[in-house]
Motif scaffolding. Sequence first.
Motif, short mmCIF file in Angstrom:
data_model
loop_
_atom_site.label_atom_id
_atom_site.label_comp_id
_atom_site.label_asym_id
_atom_site.label_seq_id
_atom_site.Cartn_x
_atom_site.Cartn_y
_atom_site.Cartn_z
N GLN A 53 32.25 189.22 48.58
CA GLN A 53 31.65 187.70 48.64
C GLN A 53 32.53 186.76 49.09
OE1 GLN A 53 29.27 186.99 45.22
NE2 GLN A 53 28.40 185.31 46.08
N ALA A 54 33.51 186.86 48.48
CA ALA A 54 34.64 185.83 48.51
C ALA A 54 35.00 185.69 50.31
CB ALA A 54 35.69 185.95 47.74
N ALA A 55 35.24 187.01 50.68
CA ALA A 55 35.80 187.24 51.98
C ALA A 55 34.68 186.57 53.16
CB ALA A 55 36.00 188.58 52.53
N ALA A 56 33.14 186.92 52.68
CA ALA A 56 32.36 186.38 53.59
C ALA A 56 32.08 184.98 53.77
CB ALA A 56 30.90 187.09 52.84
N GLU A 57 32.36 184.32 52.37
CA GLU A 57 32.33 182.73 52.43
C GLU A 57 33.47 182.01 52.89
OE1 GLU A 57 31.47 182.36 48.28
OE2 GLU A 57 29.39 183.17 48.33
N THR A 58 34.32 182.65 53.14
CA THR A 58 35.74 182.06 53.71
C THR A 58 35.48 181.79 55.19
OG1 THR A 58 37.02 182.95 51.91
CG2 THR A 58 38.32 182.16 53.92
N PRO A 59 35.65 180.51 55.77
CA PRO A 59 35.39 180.36 56.98
C PRO A 59 36.50 180.86 57.96
CG PRO A 59 36.08 178.13 56.05
CD PRO A 59 35.71 179.28 54.86
N GLU A 60 36.25 181.27 59.18
CA GLU A 60 37.01 181.78 60.25
C GLU A 60 37.98 180.85 60.44
OE1 GLU A 60 37.94 184.84 61.16
OE2 GLU A 60 36.12 185.88 59.88
N PRO A 61 39.56 180.90 60.40
CA PRO A 61 40.27 179.83 60.87
C PRO A 61 40.05 179.49 62.26
CG PRO A 61 41.53 181.88 60.59
CD PRO A 61 40.27 182.27 60.08
N THR A 62 40.22 178.36 62.72
CA THR A 62 39.87 177.97 64.37
C THR A 62 41.63 177.73 64.72
OG1 THR A 62 39.96 175.61 63.49
CG2 THR A 62 38.00 176.84 63.72
N ALA A 63 41.65 177.83 66.09
CA ALA A 63 42.79 177.85 66.67
C ALA A 63 43.40 176.33 66.93
CB ALA A 63 42.83 178.46 68.13
N ASP A 64 44.77 176.06 66.93
CA ASP A 64 45.00 174.61 67.28
C ASP A 64 44.88 174.42 68.46
OD1 ASP A 64 45.67 174.40 64.47
OD2 ASP A 64 47.61 174.94 64.76
N PRO A 65 44.17 172.87 68.77
CA PRO A 65 44.12 172.44 70.18
C PRO A 65 45.48 172.43 70.97
CG PRO A 65 43.87 170.75 68.64
CD PRO A 65 43.90 171.85 67.80
N SER A 66 45.80 172.93 72.25
CA SER A 66 46.73 172.73 73.04
C SER A 66 47.06 171.26 73.25
CB SER A 66 46.63 173.59 74.29
OG SER A 66 46.33 175.00 74.23
N PRO A 67 48.34 171.17 73.29
CA PRO A 67 48.90 169.52 73.34
C PRO A 67 48.32 169.33 74.77
CG PRO A 67 50.62 171.04 72.66
CD PRO A 67 49.55 171.71 72.96
N ALA A 68 47.87 167.90 75.03
CA ALA A 68 47.16 167.50 76.30
C ALA A 68 48.54 167.39 77.51
CB ALA A 68 46.93 166.08 76.22
N GLU A 69 48.15 168.02 78.61
CA GLU A 69 49.01 168.08 79.61
C GLU A 69 49.34 166.49 80.00
OE1 GLU A 69 47.91 170.20 82.64
OE2 GLU A 69 47.70 172.07 81.51
N SER A 70 50.74 166.37 80.46
CA SER A 70 50.86 165.02 80.89
C SER A 70 50.40 164.51 82.13
CB SER A 70 52.48 164.71 81.23
OG SER A 70 53.21 165.11 79.73
N ASP A 71 49.79 163.35 81.99
CA ASP A 71 49.12 162.65 83.48
C ASP A 71 50.37 162.23 84.19
OD1 ASP A 71 47.57 161.59 85.24
OD2 ASP A 71 46.41 160.36 83.91
N PRO A 72 50.27 162.69 85.63
CA PRO A 72 51.49 162.38 86.31
C PRO A 72 51.28 160.84 86.72
CG PRO A 72 50.34 164.15 87.31
CD PRO A 72 49.52 163.68 86.11
#
Length: 261
Positions: A239-258
């Motif tokens: 039950q504890a495993a079912a109630e624990t949210p799945e971890p989300t991936a960290d967003p990738s750093p924004a690419e530099s604007d030329p």
Amino acid sequence: MNNPPTLSDTKRAFYAAHTRPINSIYRRVLEELMVEMHLLGVNTTFTYDSIYALGVVTTFDRFMEGYRPEADRDSIFSALCGAVGSDVQTYRRDAEAILAATDGLSPDDLLALFNLSADGSIGGSLRSVLAQLSDRAKFKYSRLFAIGLFSLVEKVAPDWIKDTDKQGELWDKVSVSLVLPLEKLKKDVELYQSNLEKLGQAQLLLAEMTEAERKKREQRAEERAAKAAAQAEAETKAQAAAETPEPTADPSPAESDPSDS
């Protein structure tokens, strides 16, 4: 003139008074005691006395020792006495009184009482009962009377009971003084002692079986409890495993604007 009760009447009276089942290991002993008390009660030559009462009480208490449920023993004995037309208070009172009459007696004192040669200052009610026996024109001997005599000797002179020769000599003298059938007396006492030993072994075996069964029940209960605890723990984890949210991936750093260059 009223007809004496039949054995069937006595048994019906007993089972009407005590309605609970009788433990099987004790049923035969109890019914044998009931039959003997009934047959003596309807015999015209039988006369109730305190030594006989002591034999009845001793037989019941010894052979019903260890009976379970323990609370049923009083009900059973009360029903038994009532079924033969008496009451438990009479048997208990008379048995206690005749046994108490031996308080402070030596083995030689008891032998003198049995020989009807004791000093008038000792023995009390026991001396009176023995004197009455010797005066009876007819006396209906019984196994229960013999057990009553045995119980008196067992209290006052236990060493005589342990010594086969000494006990044999005692019954030789008692049978003459009280005019009792010697061979029957010896046989009944010997059988009583033998049955006590056998019953003691049976009770020990029953106690061991009961204890083994108790341990098995406890073990099964522990196993069920452990299984239930393990199952509850597994369910809690699931039950504890079912109630624990799945971890989300960290967003990738924004690419530099030329254009920012």
